[in-house]
Design an enzyme around this catalytic site. Structure first.
Site, mmCIF file in Angstrom:
data_model
loop_
_atom_site.group_PDB
_atom_site.id
_atom_site.type_symbol
_atom_site.label_atom_id
_atom_site.label_comp_id
_atom_site.label_asym_id
_atom_site.label_seq_id
_atom_site.Cartn_x
_atom_site.Cartn_y
_atom_site.Cartn_z
ATOM 1 N N PHE A 118 -1.446 -5.084 -4.156
ATOM 2 C CA PHE A 118 -0.696 -4.365 -3.125
ATOM 3 C C PHE A 118 -1.359 -3.011 -2.901
ATOM 4 O O PHE A 118 -1.446 -2.192 -3.818
ATOM 5 C CB PHE A 118 0.780 -4.156 -3.481
ATOM 6 C CG PHE A 118 1.512 -3.509 -2.331
ATOM 7 C CD1 PHE A 118 1.948 -4.255 -1.250
ATOM 8 C CD2 PHE A 118 1.709 -2.129 -2.300
ATOM 9 C CE1 PHE A 118 2.577 -3.648 -0.162
ATOM 10 C CE2 PHE A 118 2.340 -1.521 -1.217
ATOM 11 C CZ PHE A 118 2.773 -2.288 -0.154
ATOM 12 N N ASP A 141 -6.718 2.261 -7.452
ATOM 13 C CA ASP A 141 -5.481 2.589 -6.755
ATOM 14 C C ASP A 141 -4.412 2.886 -7.804
ATOM 15 O O ASP A 141 -3.816 1.981 -8.380
ATOM 16 C CB ASP A 141 -5.066 1.422 -5.855
ATOM 17 C CG ASP A 141 -3.790 1.741 -5.069
ATOM 18 O OD1 ASP A 141 -3.094 2.711 -5.431
ATOM 19 O OD2 ASP A 141 -3.493 1.009 -4.100
ATOM 20 N N LYS A 147 2.739 8.529 -3.739
ATOM 21 C CA LYS A 147 4.068 8.445 -4.326
ATOM 22 C C LYS A 147 4.510 9.748 -5.023
ATOM 23 O O LYS A 147 4.871 10.680 -4.345
ATOM 24 C CB LYS A 147 4.166 7.218 -5.222
ATOM 25 C CG LYS A 147 4.022 5.937 -4.373
ATOM 26 C CD LYS A 147 4.538 4.676 -5.012
ATOM 27 C CE LYS A 147 4.765 3.617 -3.950
ATOM 28 N NZ LYS A 147 3.802 2.534 -3.932
#
Ligand code: PLP
Length: 409
Positions: free
Chosen positions: A145, A230, A259
């Site tokens: 993802f 990531d 985030k």
């Protein structure tokens, strides 16, 4: 205008009527939050156990983050990248020192940072490695993802993410996660980069075998391929280290953060570059209106400060181990496996149960705002400021649900 939402029902009905429904939320409406606790319009109290997919590392309304936010909000607002400002440079320097890297591209959402890494890797491929024009390949992993833009979904393995959105962006090769032999085999003279998550968060909290990242990095180095990590979900203390790659010393050429970087209150992300990748992008080759947003930078400085000062990474390490140890004591007929690093924890249920969703709904009802990741896994990712006795509170509820009858809904 001027009207306020008074009930959960009202919020849900309006939301369903007026916004495109690409999510399927559990029945809880946020009306107030403080630390790990939140309340709905009816005043019901629940515990934050998802933390906005790790963004709320310091919980809701952390006083220091709020202070930084308000202080800068009263000074001035984004003045565009046509000029300089006096906040972003402080954050830019602190971020580089925090990561031990060279320079960063600051951007807005997580997916934007992934896009920047792709641009940097491709240009590096053409201008440094000498890959023929438009032939650059980037290797990605199955079950990844990395976000939702048209380019990023081009290398998703979820059909729902991409089936109606083609033509997809070419130039991506996919290999299974946690497979070094196939990584080595997939590399060609046109390979610019390998893009990977240190733990697949949305993929179901999948932790690769020990040594995977370190060896993957070595394979990349040997073949003159950039290694891009990531860490948008795993970085900034969540997994019990500043970055998940530190479990095996696999520092990347480009480190992606998002985030929690914005303290849970601002949207800011970064593609943090090492010496090799720092000066690849040049004037006019990239940009975004809110890049270096002064309020986001002020808040992000506080995020880094809190991680250092409150040792949020060490807290996550200790409390995550405690959380998992207590989870393992629950004698549940439903659980297949418990896995995690720090406070990123997955409880995989047996597949014959048909999915974790009813269990999550039940946990939400009992007071824990968690979610399922992938089909069968319940994700617990509380704010990193959670206390031991709050974990005990959570464990009691989890025990009740995981040893009770199969929830029906
Ligand atoms: C959430 C996430 C992204 C995308 O971030 P957005 O802010 O939703 O665009 C990318 N990679 C990983 C690993 C993520 O968890």
């Amino acid at each position: 205008m001027g009207k306020e939402i008074k009930t959960s029902k009202e919020a849900i009905e309006m939301h369903e009527k007026y916004v495109v429904q690409t999510y399927h939320p559990h029945e809880f409406v946020y009306a107030r939050g403080k630390g790990v606790w939140v309340w709905n319009p009816e005043g019901q109290k629940k515990m934050e156990m998802l933390s906005c997919y790790s963004a709320l590392g310091a919980g809701h309304c952390h006083p220091e983050i709020l202070k930084a936010f308000i202080k800068q909000a009263k000074r001035y607002w984004p003045g565009s990248n046509a000029f300089y400002n006096d906040v972003a440079p402080l954050f830019e320097k602190e971020l580089i020192e925090f990561c031990g890297m060279t320079k960063s591209v600051l951007i807005n959402g997580g997916v934007d940072a992934v896009e920047r890494a792709i641009k940097i890797a491709r240009k590096w491929g053409y201008t440094v490695k000498g890959i023929p024009k438009d032939k650059a390949e980037i290797i990605t992993c199955e079950n990844n993802f990395h976000g939702r833009t048209t380019t990023i979904i081009s290398f998703s393995s979820h059909p729902e993410y991409k089936q109606y959105f083609g033509p997809l962006t070419p130039g991506f090769v996919q290999i299974p996660y946690d497979d070094l032999a196939l990584l080595e085999k997939a590399i060609t003279p046109n390979t610019a980069a390998f893009l990977v998550e240190p733990i697949q968060g949305e993929g179901g909290i999948i932790i690769p075998k020990a040594g995977y990242l370190k060896k993957a990095k070595e394979i990349c180095e040997k073949n003159n391929v950039l290694f891009i990590l990531d860490e948008i979900q795993t970085g900034l203390g969540r997994t019990g280290k500043r970055f998940a790659y530190q479990y095996e010393d696999a520092k990347p050429n480009i480190l992606l953060l998002g985030k929690f970087l914005g303290g849970g209150v601002e949207q800011i992300s970064a593609a943090v570059c090492d010496e090799k990748t720092a000066d690849i992008l040049k004037y006019k080759e990239d940009g975004s209106t809110f890049q270096g947003h002064p309020i986001a930078c002020a808040v992000a400085r506080t995020t880094l400060k809190l991680i250092i000062k409150e040792k949020l990474d060490e807290r996550a390490y200790d409390l995550g181990n405690y959380f998992m140890q207590e989870l393992r004591k629950i004698e549940s007929p439903y659980v297949k496996e418990i896995r995690g690093r720090g406070l990123l924890i997955g409880v995989e249920l047996k597949s014959e149960l048909g999915g974790a969703r009813p269990f999550v709904d039940k946990l939400v009802e009992e007071g824990l705002l968690c979610n399922q990741t992938h089909l069968h896994t319940i994700r617990f990712a509380p704010p990193l400021i959670i206390k031991k006795k709050e974990i005990d509170w959570a464990i009691e509820r989890i025990r009740k649900v995981l040893t009770g009858p199969i929830p029906t809904k």
